[in-house]
Design a protein around this motif. Structure first.
Motif, PDB file in Angstrom:
ATOM      1  N   TRP A   1       0.749  -1.234   0.078  1.00 53.80           N
ATOM      2  CA  TRP A   1      -0.031   0.064  -0.094  1.00 53.80           C
ATOM      3  C   TRP A   1       0.825   1.169  -0.176  1.00 53.80           C
ATOM      4  CZ3 TRP A   1       0.628   3.733   3.603  1.00 53.80           C
ATOM      5  CH2 TRP A   1       0.961   3.412   4.802  1.00 53.80           C
ATOM      6  N   LEU A   2       2.018   1.153   0.549  1.00 48.49           N
ATOM      7  CA  LEU A   2       2.769   2.597   0.664  1.00 48.49           C
ATOM      8  C   LEU A   2       3.325   2.800  -0.591  1.00 48.49           C
ATOM      9  CD1 LEU A   2       4.272   4.716   2.349  1.00 48.49           C
ATOM     10  CD2 LEU A   2       6.324   3.119   2.581  1.00 48.49           C
ATOM     11  N   HIS A   3       3.777   1.849  -1.507  1.00 53.54           N
ATOM     12  CA  HIS A   3       4.245   2.053  -2.952  1.00 53.54           C
ATOM     13  C   HIS A   3       2.888   2.495  -3.643  1.00 53.54           C
ATOM     14  CE1 HIS A   3       4.716   1.022  -6.992  1.00 53.54           C
ATOM     15  NE2 HIS A   3       5.778   1.473  -6.936  1.00 53.54           N
ATOM     16  N   GLN A   4       1.728   2.048  -3.532  1.00 52.56           N
ATOM     17  CA  GLN A   4       0.904   2.487  -4.109  1.00 52.56           C
ATOM     18  C   GLN A   4       0.194   3.889  -3.867  1.00 52.56           C
ATOM     19  OE1 GLN A   4      -2.715   0.286  -3.406  1.00 52.56           O
ATOM     20  NE2 GLN A   4      -3.938   1.098  -5.161  1.00 52.56           N
ATOM     21  N   ALA A   5       0.376   4.222  -2.550  1.00 49.16           N
ATOM     22  CA  ALA A   5       0.220   5.770  -2.336  1.00 49.16           C
ATOM     23  C   ALA A   5       1.274   6.446  -2.856  1.00 49.16           C
ATOM     24  CB  ALA A   5       0.047   5.638  -0.675  1.00 49.16           C
ATOM     25  N   ALA A   6       2.435   6.157  -2.693  1.00 49.92           N
ATOM     26  CA  ALA A   6       3.661   6.985  -3.444  1.00 49.92           C
ATOM     27  C   ALA A   6       3.300   7.215  -4.574  1.00 49.92           C
ATOM     28  CB  ALA A   6       4.985   6.364  -2.736  1.00 49.92           C
ATOM     29  N   SER A   7       3.239   6.169  -5.191  1.00 49.45           N
ATOM     30  CA  SER A   7       3.171   6.206  -6.700  1.00 49.45           C
ATOM     31  C   SER A   7       1.789   7.014  -7.137  1.00 49.45           C
ATOM     32  CB  SER A   7       2.812   4.943  -7.505  1.00 49.45           C
ATOM     33  OG  SER A   7       2.938   4.693  -8.627  1.00 49.45           O
ATOM     34  N   GLY A   8       0.670   7.234  -6.703  1.00 51.65           N
ATOM     35  CA  GLY A   8      -0.291   7.897  -6.889  1.00 51.65           C
ATOM     36  C   GLY A   8       0.167   9.260  -6.552  1.00 51.65           C
ATOM     37  N   LEU A   9       0.776   9.596  -5.587  1.00 54.17           N
ATOM     38  CA  LEU A   9       1.229  10.842  -5.285  1.00 54.17           C
ATOM     39  C   LEU A   9       2.061  11.669  -6.457  1.00 54.17           C
ATOM     40  CD1 LEU A   9       1.338  10.842  -1.354  1.00 54.17           C
ATOM     41  CD2 LEU A   9      -0.094  12.139  -2.484  1.00 54.17           C
ATOM     42  N   MET A  10       3.203  10.570  -6.658  1.00 55.96           N
ATOM     43  CA  MET A  10       4.139  11.194  -7.760  1.00 55.96           C
ATOM     44  C   MET A  10       3.344  11.459  -9.035  1.00 55.96           C
ATOM     45  SD  MET A  10       7.356  10.559  -6.971  1.00 55.96           S
ATOM     46  CE  MET A  10       8.377  10.086  -8.482  1.00 55.96           C
ATOM     47  N   LYS A  11       2.171  10.742  -9.375  1.00 55.20           N
ATOM     48  CA  LYS A  11       1.422  11.004 -10.621  1.00 55.20           C
ATOM     49  C   LYS A  11       0.575  12.320 -10.283  1.00 55.20           C
ATOM     50  CE  LYS A  11      -2.207   9.209 -13.444  1.00 55.20           C
ATOM     51  NZ  LYS A  11      -3.168   8.037 -13.720  1.00 55.20           N
ATOM     52  N   ARG A  12       0.279  12.804  -9.376  1.00 54.35           N
ATOM     53  CA  ARG A  12      -0.540  13.876  -8.818  1.00 54.35           C
ATOM     54  C   ARG A  12       0.475  15.008  -9.106  1.00 54.35           C
ATOM     55  NH1 ARG A  12      -2.890  13.957  -3.262  1.00 54.35           N
ATOM     56  NH2 ARG A  12      -3.008  16.021  -3.785  1.00 54.35           N
ATOM     57  N   ALA A  13       1.803  14.762  -8.494  1.00 50.90           N
ATOM     58  CA  ALA A  13       2.612  15.695  -8.621  1.00 50.90           C
ATOM     59  C   ALA A  13       2.993  16.132 -10.189  1.00 50.90           C
ATOM     60  CB  ALA A  13       3.953  15.591  -7.906  1.00 50.90           C
ATOM     61  N   ALA A  14       3.271  15.118 -10.967  1.00 57.39           N
ATOM     62  CA  ALA A  14       3.418  15.301 -12.309  1.00 57.39           C
ATOM     63  C   ALA A  14       2.418  15.990 -13.008  1.00 57.39           C
ATOM     64  CB  ALA A  14       3.753  13.831 -12.946  1.00 57.39           C
ATOM     65  N   GLU A  15       1.099  15.686 -12.683  1.00 53.24           N
ATOM     66  CA  GLU A  15       0.057  16.371 -13.293  1.00 53.24           C
ATOM     67  C   GLU A  15      -0.283  17.865 -12.846  1.00 53.24           C
ATOM     68  OE1 GLU A  15      -3.122  14.099 -11.778  1.00 53.24           O
ATOM     69  OE2 GLU A  15      -3.033  12.450 -13.103  1.00 53.24           O
ATOM     70  N   GLU A  16       0.465  18.233 -11.636  1.00 50.78           N
ATOM     71  CA  GLU A  16       0.386  19.852 -11.193  1.00 50.78           C
ATOM     72  C   GLU A  16       1.509  20.256 -12.084  1.00 50.78           C
ATOM     73  OE1 GLU A  16      -1.460  21.576  -9.548  1.00 50.78           O
ATOM     74  OE2 GLU A  16      -2.808  20.116  -8.818  1.00 50.78           O
ATOM     75  N   TYR A  17       2.487  19.542 -12.324  1.00 49.20           N
ATOM     76  CA  TYR A  17       3.510  20.323 -13.196  1.00 49.20           C
ATOM     77  C   TYR A  17       2.959  20.528 -14.661  1.00 49.20           C
ATOM     78  CZ  TYR A  17       7.951  20.697 -15.673  1.00 49.20           C
ATOM     79  OH  TYR A  17       9.107  20.815 -16.627  1.00 49.20           O
ATOM     80  N   GLY A  18       2.373  19.822 -14.896  1.00 48.49           N
ATOM     81  CA  GLY A  18       1.795  19.810 -16.344  1.00 48.49           C
ATOM     82  C   GLY A  18       0.817  21.117 -16.395  1.00 48.49           C
ATOM     83  N   GLN A  19       0.164  21.597 -15.028  1.00 46.73           N
ATOM     84  CA  GLN A  19      -0.603  22.695 -15.237  1.00 46.73           C
ATOM     85  C   GLN A  19       0.215  24.126 -15.615  1.00 46.73           C
ATOM     86  OE1 GLN A  19      -4.064  22.830 -14.654  1.00 46.73           O
ATOM     87  NE2 GLN A  19      -4.398  20.733 -14.359  1.00 46.73           N
TER      88      GLN A  19
ATOM     89  N   ARG B   1       4.800  20.999  -3.921  1.00 46.64           N
ATOM     90  CA  ARG B   1       5.551  20.961  -2.535  1.00 46.64           C
ATOM     91  C   ARG B   1       4.875  20.196  -1.623  1.00 46.64           C
ATOM     92  NH1 ARG B   1       5.555  23.267   2.090  1.00 46.64           N
ATOM     93  NH2 ARG B   1       3.810  24.781   1.672  1.00 46.64           N
ATOM     94  N   LEU B   2       3.344  20.512  -1.617  1.00 49.21           N
ATOM     95  CA  LEU B   2       2.519  19.722  -0.558  1.00 49.21           C
ATOM     96  C   LEU B   2       2.321  18.354  -0.988  1.00 49.21           C
ATOM     97  CD1 LEU B   2      -0.147  22.526  -0.408  1.00 49.21           C
ATOM     98  CD2 LEU B   2       1.368  21.972   1.372  1.00 49.21           C
ATOM     99  N   ILE B   3       2.238  17.785  -2.068  1.00 51.36           N
ATOM    100  CA  ILE B   3       2.121  16.678  -2.475  1.00 51.36           C
ATOM    101  C   ILE B   3       3.283  15.936  -1.924  1.00 51.36           C
ATOM    102  CG2 ILE B   3       1.895  14.948  -4.485  1.00 51.36           C
ATOM    103  CD1 ILE B   3       0.142  17.148  -5.824  1.00 51.36           C
ATOM    104  N   MET B   4       4.673  16.183  -2.519  1.00 46.64           N
ATOM    105  CA  MET B   4       5.565  15.590  -2.027  1.00 46.64           C
ATOM    106  C   MET B   4       5.836  15.573  -0.416  1.00 46.64           C
ATOM    107  SD  MET B   4       7.650  14.530  -4.403  1.00 46.64           S
ATOM    108  CE  MET B   4       5.958  13.961  -5.425  1.00 46.64           C
ATOM    109  N   GLU B   5       5.486  16.522   0.271  1.00 43.55           N
ATOM    110  CA  GLU B   5       5.537  16.623   1.718  1.00 43.55           C
ATOM    111  C   GLU B   5       4.571  15.325   2.157  1.00 43.55           C
ATOM    112  OE1 GLU B   5       4.466  20.298   3.586  1.00 43.55           O
ATOM    113  OE2 GLU B   5       6.342  21.187   2.915  1.00 43.55           O
ATOM    114  N   GLU B   6       3.411  15.228   1.590  1.00 40.80           N
ATOM    115  CA  GLU B   6       2.612  13.930   2.185  1.00 40.80           C
ATOM    116  C   GLU B   6       3.094  12.650   1.835  1.00 40.80           C
ATOM    117  OE1 GLU B   6      -1.998  12.275   0.952  1.00 40.80           O
ATOM    118  OE2 GLU B   6      -1.360  14.245   0.084  1.00 40.80           O
ATOM    119  N   MET B   7       4.069  12.670   0.515  1.00 40.20           N
ATOM    120  CA  MET B   7       4.702  11.624   0.328  1.00 40.20           C
ATOM    121  C   MET B   7       5.517  11.065   1.446  1.00 40.20           C
ATOM    122  SD  MET B   7       6.195   9.902  -3.304  1.00 40.20           S
ATOM    123  CE  MET B   7       7.847  10.869  -3.100  1.00 40.20           C
TER     124      MET B   7
END
Length: 288
Positions: A119-137, A147-153
């Motif tokens: 589950w930790l990998h799954q959660a971290a992977s989801g946060l990595m994806k979200r951070a990449a999506e934010e970068y695309g914004q 920054r907030l997403i990386m802090e959560e991870m």
């Protein structure tokens, strides 16, 4: 930009962002180098080979590798493939409550895989994806959201490391209380490391006798109270050295080093260079 130090290179970046993303498709290899930032690598397409010290990691798509600041590493890229590379400033990691107590658990590197971490990998992977999506914004909020997403991870990973230190992820009130007290006293040390902080002071704050506290702290941190204080002073001094207007001597004194000769010796032993050389490398891109 690269700054050379012997045969090693420190990679520097022309940006003030505390969290940076590189959507990397380059087939170039990266010879031995190091960063003052934490590096988080996740291949999306194809494998990626990373050497960290004596450890060799063959990263498959989806695997996540965390390389802490100051670790010499080398990267071998395939001819094709996409991977995300996040750079998180060391100060951003250290300021998270409780994180300074477990930084040693990140060294020399920390690998998250689906098989090992579930589950930790799954959660971290989801946060990595979200951070990449934010970068695309690409808007004015993207950097802060990343920054907030990386802090959560990092906090999720930190929680898992704390559970591993306590010996179980199950609910165990006495053990959790013990670990909470440990993290609290680590925060106390971090806040007061620049002062003349004694073992007796820390033991009194934790509510233990001196001898009991010394054993308690060594058991949970893997190092002595004095070694941990020294590490915290070094971290503080590295942050102070980032200010070019502050003399090196003043940075050492503000970090709690009473003897400049001792400070210079310890700094060279731990960093392999003098404080002046370290500052020159950190500020190199500002002087270009």
């Amino acid at each position: 930009m690269d700054s050379s130090l012997g045969s090693l290179r420190q990679l520097e970046h022309h940006t003030g962002e505390r969290v940076r993303l590189y959507s990397n498709r380059q087939s170039d290899d990266y010879p031995q180098h190091w960063h003052t930032s934490f590096e988080i690598i996740q291949p999306v397409e194809n494998e990626y080979v990373v050497l960290v010290g004596e450890e060799r990691h063959l990263l498959r798509p989806g695997d996540i590798l965390l390389i802490p600041s100051g670790m010499v590493h080398e990267i071998f890229a395939p001819e094709t493939g996409l991977r995300y590379i996040f750079m998180v400033e060391r100060e951003e990691v250290c300021r998270l409550k409780g994180m300074s107590a477990i930084l040693g658990s990140f060294y020399p590197s920390l690998l998250l895989t689906p098989e090992k971490d579930g589950w930790l990998h799954q959660a971290a992977s989801g946060l990595m994806k979200r951070a990449a999506e934010e970068y695309g914004q690409g808007d004015c909020f993207a950097g802060e959201m990343m920054r907030l997403i990386m802090e959560e991870m990092l906090l999720l990973i930190g929680r898992r490391l704390v559970e591993q230190k306590s010996g179980s992820s199950a609910v165990r009130d006495p053990e959790q209380d013990r670990m909470a007290r440990f993290l609290d006293v680590c925060g106390f040390i971090g806040d007061h490391c620049h002062e003349k902080l004694s073992l007796e002071d820390a033991a009194r704050y934790a509510g233990y006798s001196k001898n009991h506290f010394a054993r308690f702290f060594k058991e949970l941190s893997g190092k002595s109270f004095y070694e941990y204080c020294l590490e915290q002073r070094m971290l503080l001094c590295e942050q102070l050295l980032a200010d070019p207007a502050l003399p090196v001597t003043e940075a050492a004194l503000r970090a709690g080093f009473g003897s400049i000769a001792t400070f210079n010796r310890i700094f060279r032993e731990r960093k392999g260079m003098s404080p002046t050389q370290y500052r020159r490398i950190q500020l190199g891109n500002e002087n270009q």
